[in-house]
Write an enzyme that holds these catalytic residues in place. Structure first.
Site: not given
Ligand SMILES: C[S@@+](CC[C@H](N)C(=O)[O-])C[C@H]1O[C@@H](n2cnc3c(N)ncnc32)[C@H](O)[C@@H]1O
Length: 188
Positions: A42
Protein backbone atom coordinates in the site's frame (compact mmCIF):
# COMPACT_ATOMS: atom_id res chain seq x y z
CA UNK A 1 12.55 16.89 15.39
CA UNK A 2 11.12 14.00 17.45
CA UNK A 3 9.26 11.45 15.32
CA UNK A 4 5.93 10.05 16.51
CA UNK A 5 5.75 6.27 16.98
CA UNK A 6 4.30 5.65 13.52
CA UNK A 7 6.95 7.76 11.75
CA UNK A 8 9.67 6.05 13.82
CA UNK A 9 8.31 2.62 12.81
CA UNK A 10 8.38 3.65 9.16
CA UNK A 11 12.03 4.61 9.50
CA UNK A 12 12.95 1.40 11.39
CA UNK A 13 11.16 -0.92 8.95
CA UNK A 14 12.48 -0.36 5.42
CA UNK A 15 9.73 -0.71 2.80
CA UNK A 16 12.43 -1.77 0.29
CA UNK A 17 12.64 -5.09 2.18
CA UNK A 18 8.95 -5.75 1.38
CA UNK A 19 8.83 -5.23 -2.39
CA UNK A 20 10.19 -7.38 -5.20
CA UNK A 21 13.70 -6.63 -6.49
CA UNK A 22 12.40 -4.94 -9.68
CA UNK A 23 10.46 -2.39 -7.59
CA UNK A 24 13.06 -1.82 -4.84
CA UNK A 25 14.37 1.44 -6.34
CA UNK A 26 10.79 2.81 -6.14
CA UNK A 27 10.27 1.90 -2.47
CA UNK A 28 10.66 5.50 -1.27
CA UNK A 29 7.91 6.76 -3.60
CA UNK A 30 4.54 7.58 -2.04
CA UNK A 31 2.44 5.22 -4.16
CA UNK A 32 1.25 1.61 -4.04
CA UNK A 33 3.70 -0.87 -5.56
CA UNK A 34 2.77 -4.20 -7.19
CA UNK A 35 3.69 -7.34 -5.26
CA UNK A 36 2.26 -9.86 -7.74
CA UNK A 37 -1.05 -11.71 -8.12
CA UNK A 38 -2.80 -8.36 -8.72
CA UNK A 39 -2.02 -7.19 -5.16
CA UNK A 40 -0.06 -4.20 -3.87
CA UNK A 41 2.15 -2.96 -1.09
CA UNK A 42 0.00 0.00 0.00
CA UNK A 43 0.85 3.70 -0.39
CA UNK A 44 3.03 4.81 2.58
CA UNK A 45 0.91 7.89 3.40
CA UNK A 46 -2.21 5.70 3.51
CA UNK A 47 -0.50 3.17 5.79
CA UNK A 48 0.69 5.95 8.12
CA UNK A 49 -2.83 7.42 8.28
CA UNK A 50 -4.31 4.00 9.07
CA UNK A 51 -1.72 3.25 11.75
CA UNK A 52 -2.35 6.62 13.44
CA UNK A 53 -6.10 5.93 13.52
CA UNK A 54 -5.39 2.50 15.03
CA UNK A 55 -3.61 3.94 18.13
CA UNK A 56 -1.38 0.89 18.61
CA UNK A 57 0.53 0.85 21.90
CA UNK A 58 3.46 -1.22 23.21
CA UNK A 59 2.16 -4.54 24.55
CA UNK A 60 -0.93 -4.63 22.33
CA UNK A 61 -2.20 -7.85 20.68
CA UNK A 62 -2.88 -6.95 17.03
CA UNK A 63 -4.35 -8.62 13.94
CA UNK A 64 -3.24 -7.57 10.42
CA UNK A 65 -5.77 -8.74 7.79
CA UNK A 66 -4.36 -8.69 4.25
CA UNK A 67 -0.72 -8.87 5.34
CA UNK A 68 0.58 -9.21 1.75
CA UNK A 69 4.27 -8.36 1.67
CA UNK A 70 4.56 -8.41 5.48
CA UNK A 71 5.31 -4.67 5.61
CA UNK A 72 2.32 -3.66 7.72
CA UNK A 73 2.85 -6.71 9.95
CA UNK A 74 6.44 -5.58 10.55
CA UNK A 75 5.35 -1.97 11.20
CA UNK A 76 2.75 -3.18 13.72
CA UNK A 77 5.38 -5.44 15.33
CA UNK A 78 7.65 -2.44 15.77
CA UNK A 79 4.79 -0.48 17.37
CA UNK A 80 3.75 -3.22 19.84
CA UNK A 81 7.34 -4.15 20.77
CA UNK A 82 8.47 -7.41 22.41
CA UNK A 83 5.72 -7.31 25.08
CA UNK A 84 3.05 -7.35 22.36
CA UNK A 85 2.11 -9.72 19.56
CA UNK A 86 1.01 -9.41 15.94
CA UNK A 87 -0.68 -11.97 13.71
CA UNK A 88 -0.77 -11.19 10.00
CA UNK A 89 -3.05 -13.23 7.76
CA UNK A 90 -2.86 -13.29 3.97
CA UNK A 91 -5.31 -15.06 1.64
CA UNK A 92 -2.92 -15.69 -1.30
CA UNK A 93 -0.73 -18.63 -0.18
CA UNK A 94 2.25 -17.58 -2.35
CA UNK A 95 2.15 -14.03 -0.94
CA UNK A 96 1.79 -15.37 2.60
CA UNK A 97 4.96 -17.43 2.14
CA UNK A 98 6.90 -14.54 0.59
CA UNK A 99 5.60 -12.06 3.17
CA UNK A 100 6.54 -14.38 6.04
CA UNK A 101 10.06 -14.59 4.60
CA UNK A 102 10.29 -10.79 4.37
CA UNK A 103 9.07 -10.46 7.97
CA UNK A 104 11.63 -13.04 9.15
CA UNK A 105 14.47 -10.74 8.04
CA UNK A 106 13.56 -8.53 11.01
CA UNK A 107 14.31 -9.92 14.50
CA UNK A 108 10.75 -9.55 15.83
CA UNK A 109 9.62 -13.08 16.79
CA UNK A 110 6.49 -11.66 18.45
CA UNK A 111 5.05 -11.22 14.93
CA UNK A 112 3.84 -14.03 12.65
CA UNK A 113 2.45 -14.03 9.12
CA UNK A 114 0.12 -16.94 8.39
CA UNK A 115 -1.91 -18.09 5.37
CA UNK A 116 -5.55 -17.05 5.90
CA UNK A 117 -8.17 -19.78 5.93
CA UNK A 118 -10.47 -18.99 2.95
CA UNK A 119 -13.64 -19.83 4.89
CA UNK A 120 -12.70 -17.74 7.95
CA UNK A 121 -12.27 -13.97 7.96
CA UNK A 122 -9.52 -12.79 10.32
CA UNK A 123 -8.02 -15.13 12.90
CA UNK A 124 -10.62 -15.86 15.59
CA UNK A 125 -8.34 -18.49 17.19
CA UNK A 126 -6.36 -15.81 19.07
CA UNK A 127 -9.09 -13.15 19.52
CA UNK A 128 -9.84 -10.79 21.14
CA UNK A 129 -7.46 -8.20 19.69
CA UNK A 130 -6.69 -4.69 20.91
CA UNK A 131 -6.43 -3.53 17.29
CA UNK A 132 -7.26 -4.89 13.83
CA UNK A 133 -5.84 -3.40 10.63
CA UNK A 134 -7.57 -4.39 7.39
CA UNK A 135 -5.71 -3.51 4.18
CA UNK A 136 -8.40 -4.58 1.71
CA UNK A 137 -11.76 -3.01 0.99
CA UNK A 138 -14.99 -4.58 2.29
CA UNK A 139 -18.48 -4.03 0.84
CA UNK A 140 -19.82 -3.60 4.41
CA UNK A 141 -18.42 -3.68 7.94
CA UNK A 142 -17.82 -7.42 8.59
CA UNK A 143 -19.50 -8.43 11.90
CA UNK A 144 -17.13 -11.38 12.25
CA UNK A 145 -14.16 -8.99 12.47
CA UNK A 146 -15.96 -6.69 14.93
CA UNK A 147 -16.48 -9.80 17.10
CA UNK A 148 -12.70 -10.36 17.13
CA UNK A 149 -12.09 -6.98 18.83
CA UNK A 150 -11.90 -6.74 22.61
CA UNK A 151 -14.32 -4.26 24.26
CA UNK A 152 -12.77 -0.84 23.61
CA UNK A 153 -10.64 -2.26 20.80
CA UNK A 154 -10.09 -0.38 17.52
CA UNK A 155 -10.32 -1.57 13.92
CA UNK A 156 -9.36 0.46 10.85
CA UNK A 157 -10.91 -0.81 7.63
CA UNK A 158 -11.82 0.65 4.22
CA UNK A 159 -15.50 0.05 3.46
CA UNK A 160 -16.88 1.11 0.07
CA UNK A 161 -13.87 3.45 -0.47
CA UNK A 162 -14.25 5.19 2.93
CA UNK A 163 -11.74 4.61 5.72
CA UNK A 164 -13.61 3.63 8.88
CA UNK A 165 -12.34 3.66 12.45
CA UNK A 166 -14.42 1.25 14.48
CA UNK A 167 -14.18 1.21 18.27
CA UNK A 168 -16.23 -1.26 20.28
CA UNK A 169 -18.08 -0.15 23.40
CA UNK A 170 -17.81 -2.07 26.68
CA UNK A 171 -20.85 -4.05 25.48
CA UNK A 172 -19.09 -4.88 22.20
CA UNK A 173 -21.17 -2.75 19.82
CA UNK A 174 -19.26 -0.81 17.14
CA UNK A 175 -18.95 2.99 17.14
CA UNK A 176 -17.90 4.08 13.66
CA UNK A 177 -16.21 7.28 12.46
CA UNK A 178 -15.33 8.10 8.84
CA UNK A 179 -11.86 9.28 7.75
CA UNK A 180 -11.83 10.10 4.04
CA UNK A 181 -11.79 8.31 0.70
CA UNK A 182 -9.24 5.63 -0.30
CA UNK A 183 -8.92 2.98 -3.01
CA UNK A 184 -8.03 -0.59 -2.04
CA UNK A 185 -8.01 -4.09 -3.50
CA UNK A 186 -11.15 -6.03 -2.47
CA UNK A 187 -11.43 -8.06 0.73
CA UNK A 188 -12.41 -11.54 -0.46
C1 LIG B 1 -3.17 -3.92 -0.30
S1 LIG B 1 -2.72 -5.59 -0.28
C2 LIG B 1 -1.41 -5.86 0.84
C3 LIG B 1 -1.05 -4.79 1.83
C4 LIG B 1 -0.14 -5.30 2.90
N1 LIG B 1 -0.63 -4.89 4.18
C5 LIG B 1 1.29 -4.91 2.71
O1 LIG B 1 1.85 -4.24 3.56
O2 LIG B 1 1.89 -5.33 1.70
C6 LIG B 1 -4.10 -6.39 0.52
C7 LIG B 1 -3.97 -7.89 0.66
O3 LIG B 1 -5.19 -8.40 1.23
C8 LIG B 1 -5.27 -9.75 0.82
N2 LIG B 1 -6.62 -10.22 1.15
C9 LIG B 1 -7.80 -10.00 0.51
N3 LIG B 1 -8.81 -10.59 1.15
C10 LIG B 1 -8.28 -11.19 2.26
C11 LIG B 1 -8.82 -11.98 3.32
N4 LIG B 1 -10.12 -12.25 3.41
N5 LIG B 1 -7.97 -12.44 4.29
C12 LIG B 1 -6.64 -12.17 4.22
N6 LIG B 1 -6.06 -11.46 3.22
C13 LIG B 1 -6.88 -10.97 2.25
C14 LIG B 1 -4.92 -9.70 -0.65
O4 LIG B 1 -4.53 -10.95 -1.14
C15 LIG B 1 -3.77 -8.67 -0.63
O5 LIG B 1 -2.51 -9.29 -0.59
Amino acid sequence: MKLDAVAAAMVAVDRADFVTSDWREHAAEDRPLPIGLGQTNSQPRTVANMLRLLEVLPGHHVLDVGAGSGWTTALLAHLVGPDGSVIGVELEPALAEWGAGNLASYPMPWARLLPARPETLGWPDEAPYDCILVSAQAPALPPSLVEQLRPGGIMVIPVRSIMLRVQTTDEGSPEVTRHGGYRFVPLR
